[in-house]
Design an enzyme around this catalytic site. Structure first.
Site, short mmCIF file in Angstrom:
data_model
loop_
_atom_site.label_atom_id
_atom_site.label_comp_id
_atom_site.label_asym_id
_atom_site.label_seq_id
_atom_site.Cartn_x
_atom_site.Cartn_y
_atom_site.Cartn_z
CG HIS A 241 -1.74 -1.19 1.40
ND1 HIS A 241 -2.27 -1.89 0.36
CD2 HIS A 241 -2.13 -1.85 2.53
CE1 HIS A 241 -2.94 -2.93 0.83
NE2 HIS A 241 -2.88 -2.93 2.14
CE LYS A 340 -2.50 -4.22 11.55
NZ LYS A 340 -3.53 -3.88 10.59
C1 BG6 Z 1 -4.53 -4.82 4.68
C2 BG6 Z 1 -3.64 -5.20 5.82
O1 BG6 Z 1 -3.88 -5.00 3.46
O2 BG6 Z 1 -4.91 -3.45 4.82
C3 BG6 Z 1 -4.34 -4.97 7.15
O3 BG6 Z 1 -3.29 -6.58 5.71
C4 BG6 Z 1 -4.84 -3.55 7.24
O4 BG6 Z 1 -3.48 -5.25 8.24
C5 BG6 Z 1 -5.64 -3.17 6.00
O5 BG6 Z 1 -5.65 -3.44 8.40
C6 BG6 Z 1 -5.96 -1.68 6.01
O6 BG6 Z 1 -6.83 -1.40 4.95
P1 BG6 Z 1 -7.81 -0.14 5.02
O7 BG6 Z 1 -8.50 -0.14 3.71
O8 BG6 Z 1 -8.72 -0.39 6.19
O9 BG6 Z 1 -6.95 1.06 5.26
#
Ligand code: BG6
Length: 489
Positions: A241, A340
């Site tokens: 991401h 987190k």
């Molecule tokens: C996922 C991760 O790819 O993205 C998770 O594995 C994380 O740990 C999540 O919580 C976060 O996604 P978003 O869309 O809630 O920001």
């Protein structure tokens, strides 16, 4: 909101079809697209799973899950009844050769429609499943295979998976998911940069002081702890991401929006990233792990407690300072952080411009603050430009930062499709623009592997932070050393 264009008729087969991702994201996304009449009448969703349940029990689980997740305004019994007609469940162990027949039977007679295989399973199964699909002649002319993240755990494993899948499917049929690429505001980064002439001339080392990218979550690891403890924040959030956000922020303007052009530009950014090797990790990286604390007034346990009082060196927070070695970004640091159990859930990209070169306000103790462009990805999506302005009043001359604030909710209303809704429709259409190409994934892993290798070699400490804060002290020091601060501090 843009119109929903119906897709062509398809069969979508989900491996891991009764698992967490299917229940939490994929099936709700398909329900929404069905509700908006984007799915043709006779397309089918076939969930494969190892649970020994029948179709009735499966539907019960899906229905319960939808009712618990969707707002009352989004759910109707009538819509659910219609959607459930599309759902099938096949109990299968993809590693057992004699079980493929069940899937073959279900697909028989539907060879002429788009066929999507969505692999929402552990990545070690991607290769064997791709081989199984090929050996059982389930790959038709109009096939796509979707690979969920994480794609491996390092460069070598990612390569191996890509090789195995690549032996059965050509690259243009492989869709590697990074759901951040389906988020409206991430897409909007392209619009902001390349549909406005205002920003691009300023988007370089001559005008930008530094960039901050934050993806903060207030939730802990919860039920995924076993998986997460093997992975940690760097692999879970940064390799995919955050690297994608970085690439879209830093890349050169592509000549068009085609997948090839955009991915080529993203690759150039990845290639220009300065490696962070063992001797550098101490200066450019921070690792943290949450301890018990409180979020929104509620006490929350620490990672160690959630793990059953076991010690672990897995990071639940990571902050990095990185440099892109090219003309545009020379000496402009990019600071990334993700964690987190931080204070609140929010993600943003902050472009901090340079201060004015000379202040004409000698009576002010502080020189005018720098302009800052903030792209808020979630929640409360929007764009904010902070400017210095004169505080109104008859005497003296005081400056104050004020914001030009565009809230997407005010401009366009609420209720955008979830990232998975968009991505699933793009898969069915066969457009790979919002998915990662093989070289992007592998290059990102290579860069991440150096850091992990450095952490291992130097035994870099995992700092504690109290849940409900902005992470360990080391993260503030990372910027403090450069005379800067995180935007939230
Ligand atoms: C996922 C991760 O790819 O993205 C998770 O594995 C994380 O740990 C999540 O919580 C976060 O996604 P978003 O869309 O809630 O920001």
């Amino acid at each position: 909101m843009a119109k929903f264009i119906p897709v062509d008729v398809f069969d979508l087969v989900i491996f891991g079809g009764a698992g967490d991702l299917a229940m939490r994201k994929l099936l709700p996304a398909l329900y929404h697209r069905d509700r908006d009449c984007q799915l043709p009448a006779d397309c089918r969703i076939i969930s494969l799973g190892r649970s020994t349940i029948d179709r009735g029990e499966f539907l019960q689980r899906v229905g319960d899950s939808l009712r618990s997740r969707l707002a009352a305004s989004e759910y109707s019994e009538e819509m659910w009844q219609a959607f459930s007609q599309r759902l099938q469940y096949i109990q299968t162990d993809a590693l057992s050769p004699d079980q493929w027949q069940n899937l073959a039977k279900a697909l028989q007679g539907h060879e002429n429609r788009i066929r999507v295989f969505y692999l929402a399973t552990a990545p070690r199964l991607f290769g064997p499943i791709a081989r199984g699909l090929q050996q059982n002649n389930l790959v038709n002319e109009d096939v796509r295979i979707v690979l969920e993240k994480p794609l491996g755990t390092d460069y070598d494993s990612a390569r191996e998976i890509n090789d195995q899948v690549g032996q059965c499917f050509p690259e243009n049929r492989i869709f590697r998911i990074d759901h951040y690429l389906g988020k409206e505001t991430v897409q909007n980064l392209l619009a902001l940069r390349f549909a406005n002439s205002l920003f691009e001339p300023l988007w370089n080392r001559g005008n930008i002081d530094h960039v901050q990218i934050t993806v903060a979550e207030d939730l802990g690891v919860g039920g995924r702890i076993e998986f997460y403890d093997q992975v940690g924040a760097l692999r879970d959030m940064v390799q995919n991401h955050m690297m994608q956000l970085l690439c879209l922020t830093a890349m050169e303007p592509p000549s068009n929006r085609n997948h090839g052009a955009v991915r080529d530009e993203k690759m150039k950014v990845l290639r220009a990233l300065r490696p962070i090797r063992s001797e550098d990790v101490k200066h450019f990286t921070v690792r943290g792990q949450y301890q018990a604390g409180a979020i929104n007034g509620e006490a929350v346990p620490g990672y160690h407690d959630e793990l059953g009082n076991q010690n672990s060196l897995t990071e639940t927070f990571v902050a990095l300072k990185l440099q892109i070695d090219n003309w545009r970004w020379s000496n402009v640091p990019f600071y990334l952080r993700s964690g987190k159990r931080l204070k609140k859930k929010y993600s943003e990209i902050v472009i901090q411009f340079q201060k004015v070169p000379h202040s004409i306000f000698p009576e002010l103790t502080d020189a005018p603050g720098p302009n800052r462009l903030t792209l808020r990805l979630q929640p409360d999506e929007g764009v904010r430009l902070s400017l210095m302005s004169k505080e109104p009043g008859p005497g003296g001359f005081d400056l104050r930062p004020v914001s030009l604030d565009l809230s997407f909710e005010h401009a366009f209303g609420t209720g955008y499709p979830d990232a998975y809704e968009r991505l699933l429709m793009e898969v069915i259409r066969g457009d790979p623009a919002l998915f990662m190409r093989r070289d992007e994934v592998e290059f990102a892993w290579r860069w991440i592997d150096d850091i992990i290798d450095g952490w291992t070699k130097t035994g870099q400490q995992v700092e504690d932070y109290v849940a409900g804060t902005w992470g360990p002290t080391g993260a503030s020091l990372l910027l403090d050393r450069d005379g800067r601060r995180w935007h939230s501090d």
